[in-house]
Design an enzyme around this catalytic site. Structure first.
Site, PDB file in Angstrom:
ATOM      1  N   ASP A  27       0.992  -1.290   0.160  1.00  0.00           N
ATOM      2  CA  ASP A  27      -0.232  -0.188   0.104  1.00  0.00           C
ATOM      3  C   ASP A  27       0.858   1.231  -0.069  1.00  0.00           C
ATOM      4  O   ASP A  27       2.082   1.423   0.281  1.00  0.00           O
ATOM      5  CB  ASP A  27      -0.926  -0.061   1.430  1.00  0.00           C
ATOM      6  CG  ASP A  27      -0.181   0.102   2.514  1.00  0.00           C
ATOM      7  OD1 ASP A  27       0.941  -0.758   2.603  1.00  0.00           O
ATOM      8  OD2 ASP A  27      -0.418   0.661   3.509  1.00  0.00           O
ATOM      9  N   GLU A  28       0.179   2.252  -0.299  1.00  0.00           N
ATOM     10  CA  GLU A  28       0.869   3.623   0.005  1.00  0.00           C
ATOM     11  C   GLU A  28       2.094   3.897  -0.574  1.00  0.00           C
ATOM     12  O   GLU A  28       3.226   4.788  -0.125  1.00  0.00           O
ATOM     13  CB  GLU A  28       0.615   4.212   1.341  1.00  0.00           C
ATOM     14  CG  GLU A  28      -0.727   4.110   1.912  1.00  0.00           C
ATOM     15  CD  GLU A  28      -1.140   4.651   3.244  1.00  0.00           C
ATOM     16  OE1 GLU A  28      -1.835   5.312   3.669  1.00  0.00           O
ATOM     17  OE2 GLU A  28       0.186   4.139   3.803  1.00  0.00           O
ATOM     18  N   ASN A  29       2.517   3.172  -1.704  1.00  0.00           N
ATOM     19  CA  ASN A  29       3.800   3.656  -2.426  1.00  0.00           C
ATOM     20  C   ASN A  29       3.606   4.848  -3.287  1.00  0.00           C
ATOM     21  O   ASN A  29       3.051   4.549  -4.376  1.00  0.00           O
ATOM     22  CB  ASN A  29       4.333   2.470  -3.277  1.00  0.00           C
ATOM     23  CG  ASN A  29       5.531   2.723  -3.925  1.00  0.00           C
ATOM     24  OD1 ASN A  29       6.348   3.441  -3.537  1.00  0.00           O
ATOM     25  ND2 ASN A  29       6.089   2.074  -4.904  1.00  0.00           N
TER      26      ASN A  29
END
Length: 675
Positions: A318-320
């Site tokens: 997530d959230e890269n």
């Protein structure tokens, strides 16, 4: 005659529902029939186990018996339960046909019958029997002189197979004893998946013997040894709980790159990687173009996978934000060479490299919803987490996952770290409404998972952020979808909260530890009263975008003693509603008693603050509440005309950010009284 018969059915049904509601069971079983007699407990009460169960049922039955003895003080004659068919004449008979397999696919159903002279538990395997013992424990009642179980017949099984809790041990390290007591809480409310978040920007928390630098350089000395991991997994298995590890990659990588900067995407000459001390989304990401990245990850997985017998491994994903990838010319060249148009394509390339590493150990890949692309194998599990806060429709990614043929688990709506009230979680169902799904697609919705991110919790406070709200989430995942009565839920949740404290959770008792610190060891009554109408700022407002609190900042302040559901606020809000509907004296008195209490509370807080600096931040809020309460008292009791404009000005001050980092949970009801 026909109508009389129907009337008798309705009356009988209503009486049965009333009896069921008197039982403080959570999760509420699928079917409960309450009978008219009771099973009276005596010191001769014994348990017998038959069939072919796993050994965990003997430990569970012993724990059940000892806890029951502690609650009743009866000094039971039976001590430890260690073998089958030891007491064939025992009052409680537990029969399990076969050994259960910890996970999400075995039969967890049970039949529980409590008669006046015997109790019978029948289950296909010991997993169902574990759940039956928890239900029986919740049934205990007393008549003032004796303890008893009401006579019931219960048929029960879970609605969803995945009923999970995630604990983040990376941001703030949570020692083994914290994990174990929360596993106890999970078992008490029939949850069966513990998701353990072990690596993130703020710390690497699992020993890797081939790569000791991970814990030497990226854990601040706080991590789980492999022996401790095995200990927790064994402890969870004894309670029928599967443990799913998470190593979050390729983003959330500050910690791993602090140890191994050579596999990072940052250009040489830039600021070196360091373990983050703030929360939020950070730029560090693994380099998908570097073969060494996959070598190190493969070696990590080779050590981590065997520690966890379950079939699932969570890779995060997530959230890269891709900023380091965009700035790295070597990575951009790699994208062009491999015809990868977007960073999402590049991350998919990376994710697919991990699949065979995990398959080698018999693991299915699981990840947050960003991993979902058309190339991802269909045996991957998509963990749905984004919703309104991220600009999406609630449950949108869950529906997309099952329609694309994936299994999925819902966490959107179950983010307990957001400090939202229990009602919002309880009414959030993994099975979406107003969406047409085939039976196969519905079967793809495995269940849900409460997520406890630890940016703002320590071992002192984490239990109060998980419990008791997670018990309500457990009910949503276990019980029938028609079980939605909020009043019933709140009533039963209060009882279950005490039960959870009784088995070792600290969500109630640790509040006083914090309040004694704030009061400088003076009387804490007024502070406690104030916590009962205040709630910590919700969503991520308290931390101001990750800028206020660092990983070593104090979390022993007033907001840390408050919970997501202020107890007196719930009662005051009901009282105001009743008063506005009917202004008879009895309803008026309940409201005015609260107003008088808050005026006295403010006086006492002001007095205590002379010798307690940590009370100072709460005084502006308390002083303003006292003023509003005084004016409302004059209006209600003395029938005086009070300036609504002035009252509204005072009320608006509650909407200004205060140094205590809390919101007044009675604000809406005060506003209604003014109007």
């Amino acid at each position: 005659m026909k109508y009389l018969f129907l009337l008798l059915i309705v009356v009988s049904s209503n009486a049965q529902i009333k009896k069921e509601q008197q039982l403080s069971l959570m999760p509420l079983p699928q079917k409960v029939v309450v009978l008219n007699h009771t099973f009276l407990l005596t010191k001769d009460f014994k348990i017998n186990i038959s069939g072919n169960p796993d050994s965990r049922i003997f430990k569970a039955a012993t724990v059940f018996l000892r806890r029951l003895d502690e609650r009743t003080g009866l000094f039971f004659n039976q001590g430890f339960i260690s073998k089958k068919d030891e007491f064939p004449e025992a009052q409680l008979q537990i029969n399990c046909l076969q050994k259960g397999e910890t996970g999400i696919h075995d039969d967890e159903s049970y039949h529980l019958s409590v008669q006046s002279n015997k109790i019978q538990i029948e289950a296909t395997n010991d997993l169902g029997a574990l759940h039956a013992l928890e239900t029986l424990s919740q049934l205990l009642q007393n008549n003032g002189t004796s303890f008893y179980f009401p006579s019931v017949v219960i048929e029960d099984k879970p609605r969803f197979s995945w009923r999970g809790l995630m604990i983040d041990g990376s941001r703030h390290f949570q020692p083994v004893n914290v994990i174990k007591r929360n596993l106890d809480g999970m078992a008490a409310v029939k949850m069966n998946v513990f998701h353990w978040h072990l690596a993130d920007d703020q710390g690497w928390r699992i020993e890797i013997k081939k790569h000791p630098k991970l814990t030497e350089l990226a854990s601040n000395g706080r991590f789980y040894t492999q022996e401790e991991i095995k200990e927790v997994v064994k402890y969870a298995d004894e309670k029928g709980i599967m443990v799913v590890p998470e190593i979050d990659v390729p983003g959330h990588a500050s910690a791993i790159l602090t140890a191994y900067p050579e596999i990072g995407s940052r250009l040489s000459g830039e600021e070196p990687y360091a373990v983050e001390i703030r929360s939020g989304i950070h730029n560090p990401a693994l380099d998908p173009s570097n073969p060494l990245t996959y070598q190190i990850l493969s070696e990590i997985f080779d050590e981590v996978c065997p520690l966890f017998p379950g079939p699932y491994f969570h890779i995060g994903g997530d959230e890269n934000n891709g900023k380091e990838w965009d700035a790295n010319h070597k990575i951009q060249k790699f994208k062009r060479k491999n015809h990868l148009e977007t960073n999402h394509d590049l991350q998919t390339y990376f994710n697919l490299k991990l699949v065979p590493m995990l398959e080698k150990h018999g693991k299915k890949l699981m990840g947050w919803e960003e991993i979902m692309t058309k190339e991802m194998p269909k045996n991957a599990v998509i963990h749905s987490w984004r919703g309104v806060n991220e600009g999406l429709e609630p449950g949108a990614s869950l529906v997309k996952a099952v329609k694309n043929g994936y299994k999925t688990v819902l966490s959107n709506g179950y983010y307990i770290d957001l400090m939202l009230g229990v009602n919002s979680h309880y009414l959030n169902d993994p099975m979406p409404e107003n969406v047409v799904l085939t039976q196969e697609e519905k079967a793809g919705i495995l269940g849900g998972e409460a997520t406890m991110w630890s940016e703002l919790v320590t071992p002192l406070t984490i239990d109060s952020r998980i419990w008791p709200r997670t018990a309500a989430i457990a009910e949503r995942l276990w019980s029938n979808d028609t079980v939605t009565n909020l009043e019933s839920m709140h009533k039963r949740l209060r009882q279950i909260s005490f039960r959870l404290e009784e088995i070792g959770l600290t969500h109630i008792r640790n509040k006083q530890v914090i309040l004694r610190n704030i009061s400088n060891y003076q009387d804490t009554q007024s502070l406690n009263d104030f916590t009962n109408i205040c709630e910590p700022y919700k969503i991520y407002k308290r931390n101001g975008g990750g800028k206020k609190y660092m990983m070593y900042s104090p979390l022993t302040l007033f907001a840390d003693a408050c919970t997501a559901d202020a107890a007196d606020a719930y009662e005051f809000n009901k009282a105001v509603k009743n008063y506005l509907e009917n202004k008879e004296l009895v309803n008026q008195k309940i409201v005015t008693d609260y107003l008088k209490k808050w005026i006295a509370m403010d006086f006492d807080l002001t007095r205590l603050s002379a010798n307690a600096p940590l009370i100072q931040p709460v005084l502006p809020l308390s002083n303003n509440l006292s003023k509003v309460s005084g004016l409302l008292l004059q209006a209600i009791e003395n029938k005086r005309n009070i300036s609504k404009a002035h009252l509204n000005e005072l009320l608006e001050q509650f909407n200004i950010r205060n140094p205590a980092d809390v919101e007044l949970a009675v604000y809406d009801s005060l506003k209604k009284l003014v109007e």
